[in-house]
Design an enzyme around this catalytic site. Sequence first.
Site, short mmCIF file in Angstrom:
data_model
loop_
_atom_site.label_atom_id
_atom_site.label_comp_id
_atom_site.label_asym_id
_atom_site.label_seq_id
_atom_site.Cartn_x
_atom_site.Cartn_y
_atom_site.Cartn_z
N HIS A 14 50.51 37.37 37.24
CA HIS A 14 48.98 37.64 37.35
C HIS A 14 48.22 36.94 36.24
O HIS A 14 48.82 36.85 35.12
CB HIS A 14 48.62 38.97 37.29
CG HIS A 14 49.24 39.87 38.71
ND1 HIS A 14 48.70 39.59 39.91
CD2 HIS A 14 50.39 40.28 38.97
CE1 HIS A 14 49.33 39.97 41.07
NE2 HIS A 14 50.26 40.70 40.38
N CYS B 277 46.48 33.30 38.57
CA CYS B 277 45.16 33.14 39.20
C CYS B 277 44.26 32.80 37.62
O CYS B 277 44.57 32.80 36.73
CB CYS B 277 44.61 34.60 39.35
SG CYS B 277 45.32 35.17 41.04
#
Length: 487
Positions: free
Chosen positions: A170, A212
């Site tokens: 992430h 991301c």
Amino acid sequence: MTSLVAGVILLLLSVTGIVSSGRVATGDVLRLPSEASRFFHGSDDDEVEGTRWAVLIAGSNGYWNYRHQADVCHAYQLLRKGGLKEENIIVFMYDDIAFNEENPRSGIIINSPHGNDVYKGVPKDYTGEDVTVNNFFAAILGNKTALTGGSGKVVDSGPNDHIFIYYTDHGGPGVLGMPTYPYLYADDLIDVLKKKHASGTYKSLVFYLEACESGSIFEGLLPEGLNIYATTASNAEESSWGTYCPGEYPSPPPEYETCLGDLYSVAWMEDSDIHNLRTETLHQQYELVKRRTINGNSALGSHVMRYGDVGLGKDNLFTYLGTNPANDNFTFVDENSLQPPITAVNQRDADLVHFWDKYRKAPDGSIRKVEAQKQFVEAMSHRMHVDHSMKLIGKLLFGIERGLEVLNNVRPAGLPLVDDWKCLKKMVRTFETHCGSLAQYGMKHMRSLANVCNAGILTEQMAEASAQACVSIPSGQWSSIQKGFSA
């Protein structure tokens, strides 16, 4: 002389069988007879000057993040088949997936629905609480004295060596997650890469980054001239995507309740798995991965980006990844035969997909169903708390009318996320002190905190607004700051 050359070429063609239709094209793969392959690409003993090194890191833990460790294990197997030595590959992963009670195939990790086990043989250099930013940086710099725990393996490279770094997890604007605190911030990573370059201990370095908003790690920060070629799963403003997820197509085997891979990551690895990498360049792979990851220009894909010394794109992948001898006859052509998945899952929602699939499949009234419901509710409560708190802080600092506009502002392309990275880290700590941990989901709000800094807000003002916005903190694991601050 001309007739002699023509005769030699004709003889070569007839011997290799090309004239007699001995060449076979299957999908995107041009299959050459082995004799011709050796003629064009050299012997199996051909090696690049210097040593190949690799650092592979999965920055998460928890079974719902299965895909990140699966990505890293797959990358390790690919590099080993390519000829890299185990001593030259450094692996960071929490190692809580293979023997997790949720894993339907104990001791086995797969990275695609019909994939083989990629876990077997992967070295456990840095696992558990040893997967830290400090150890990651020390390994890159070859600084054994800075290590705390782990195998002690570092990139002990020289001036002619080639380094490949692959990170998957992430992320958020300017930040990458880790299974331990603090998280990894863009300015610190760039400083480490600059130090590595200044030490004169590599010839070229390639960095593949799955997260991301991963473009924000390099945009406006990574200069040219360091002999570093970086590609990212997304630009500075968008999510990256999980793939092979429950309920999607293609989906994992029915017993799996989690995504098996990440879209950008499986794109570059599945491409590398099937080609002779002496015949494919970094740029060619970038174009292929870009097309697959954009996923038909749908809302279920991201824009793969590149940064740094993009001229290195002319280098063959072989320089960094080696090549599997079994692929010697599979010359890279132009199109990738691997079709993009029809659907994908936003990285930030993959945990919810796991909790929901677990809940859906559990028998009514079972402890497992109750547990899955609790996990889903806790994750959603944390999300709503972080989102609401950040919006309220924005309104308190900038007014009801301008609050969201300031927080959501995106700087022009080419500029870094924030001018003062120390300020950003102070704002993160201030928010977490009063409102609880940002955790993996809350990293999406890093741009808001950067904009607070860019607007000239003082730490004291941020503290006052945070205290007013957060009168309570959810009690679940996601919001807890017992393990420390993310900055």
